[in-house]
Motif scaffolding. Structure first.
Motif, PDB file in Angstrom:
ATOM      1  N   LEU A 117       4.161   0.239  -1.876  1.00  0.00           N
ATOM      2  CA  LEU A 117       4.806  -1.026  -2.205  1.00  0.00           C
ATOM      3  C   LEU A 117       6.223  -1.070  -1.654  1.00  0.00           C
ATOM      4  O   LEU A 117       6.639  -2.085  -1.068  1.00  0.00           O
ATOM      5  CB  LEU A 117       4.811  -1.232  -3.725  1.00  0.00           C
ATOM      6  CG  LEU A 117       5.503  -2.493  -4.227  1.00  0.00           C
ATOM      7  CD1 LEU A 117       4.798  -3.736  -3.704  1.00  0.00           C
ATOM      8  CD2 LEU A 117       5.533  -2.497  -5.743  1.00  0.00           C
ATOM      9  N   LEU A 118       6.961   0.009  -1.810  1.00  0.00           N
ATOM     10  CA  LEU A 118       8.322   0.077  -1.288  1.00  0.00           C
ATOM     11  C   LEU A 118       8.336  -0.092   0.230  1.00  0.00           C
ATOM     12  O   LEU A 118       9.144  -0.855   0.777  1.00  0.00           O
ATOM     13  CB  LEU A 118       8.973   1.408  -1.672  1.00  0.00           C
ATOM     14  CG  LEU A 118      10.372   1.649  -1.116  1.00  0.00           C
ATOM     15  CD1 LEU A 118      11.355   0.663  -1.705  1.00  0.00           C
ATOM     16  CD2 LEU A 118      10.803   3.068  -1.383  1.00  0.00           C
ATOM     17  N   LEU A 119       7.440   0.571   0.918  1.00  0.00           N
ATOM     18  CA  LEU A 119       7.380   0.459   2.376  1.00  0.00           C
ATOM     19  C   LEU A 119       7.017  -0.952   2.820  1.00  0.00           C
ATOM     20  O   LEU A 119       7.552  -1.464   3.805  1.00  0.00           O
ATOM     21  CB  LEU A 119       6.389   1.475   2.941  1.00  0.00           C
ATOM     22  CG  LEU A 119       6.818   2.933   2.811  1.00  0.00           C
ATOM     23  CD1 LEU A 119       5.670   3.853   3.207  1.00  0.00           C
ATOM     24  CD2 LEU A 119       8.045   3.217   3.652  1.00  0.00           C
ATOM     25  N   ARG A 120       6.109  -1.607   2.100  1.00  0.00           N
ATOM     26  CA  ARG A 120       5.752  -3.001   2.424  1.00  0.00           C
ATOM     27  C   ARG A 120       6.950  -3.926   2.244  1.00  0.00           C
ATOM     28  O   ARG A 120       7.193  -4.812   3.070  1.00  0.00           O
ATOM     29  CB  ARG A 120       4.596  -3.474   1.556  1.00  0.00           C
ATOM     30  CG  ARG A 120       3.270  -2.887   1.933  1.00  0.00           C
ATOM     31  CD  ARG A 120       2.200  -3.344   0.937  1.00  0.00           C
ATOM     32  NE  ARG A 120       0.987  -2.621   1.119  1.00  0.00           N
ATOM     33  CZ  ARG A 120      -0.121  -3.137   1.643  1.00  0.00           C
ATOM     34  NH1 ARG A 120      -0.141  -4.394   2.002  1.00  0.00           N
ATOM     35  NH2 ARG A 120      -1.197  -2.403   1.779  1.00  0.00           N
ATOM     36  N   GLU A 121       7.702  -3.718   1.158  1.00  0.00           N
ATOM     37  CA  GLU A 121       8.885  -4.545   0.919  1.00  0.00           C
ATOM     38  C   GLU A 121       9.926  -4.327   2.006  1.00  0.00           C
ATOM     39  O   GLU A 121      10.531  -5.284   2.499  1.00  0.00           O
ATOM     40  CB  GLU A 121       9.473  -4.231  -0.453  1.00  0.00           C
ATOM     41  CG  GLU A 121       8.617  -4.719  -1.600  1.00  0.00           C
ATOM     42  CD  GLU A 121       9.110  -4.239  -2.958  1.00  0.00           C
ATOM     43  OE1 GLU A 121      10.046  -3.405  -3.008  1.00  0.00           O
ATOM     44  OE2 GLU A 121       8.541  -4.685  -3.967  1.00  0.00           O
TER      45      GLU A 121
END
Length: 94
Positions: A73-77
């Protein structure tokens, strides 16, 4: 007095630390506990011979899966921020 954790949580944290291949500091950070706390739990478990380092343990896999979901999720954001950054486009065009 510090926070009190359930025995099951401590036990699963120790299993994860011994079977995941990740650093103990990373695991402690992912679980929201101090690295010294995790080290103490590992030492206590080894003294009492209650640790079974089983990489296929269901609870350990669930903890690892949750950590990977948060990281994903962090990488997508971060990717979305970079895609939508107008300053990045002007730097690339120059």
């Amino acid at each position: 007095m510090g926070r009190v954790y359930k025995a099951e949580f401590r036990h699963e944290a120790v299993r994860l630390a011994l079977s995941s291949g990740l650093s103990r500091e990373r695991i402690a950070q992912d679980l929201g506990i101090g690295s010294s706390t995790l080290k103490k739990w590992i030492r206590d478990a080894q003294q009492h011979d209650t640790v079974v380092a089983d990489a296929t343990d269901h609870a350990a896999l669930l903890l690892e899966n949750e950590r990977l979901r948060r990281e994903n999720l962090l990488l997508r954001e971060e990717r979305e921020l970079l895609k939508n950054d107008p300053g990045r486009l002007s730097a690339c065009a120059a």
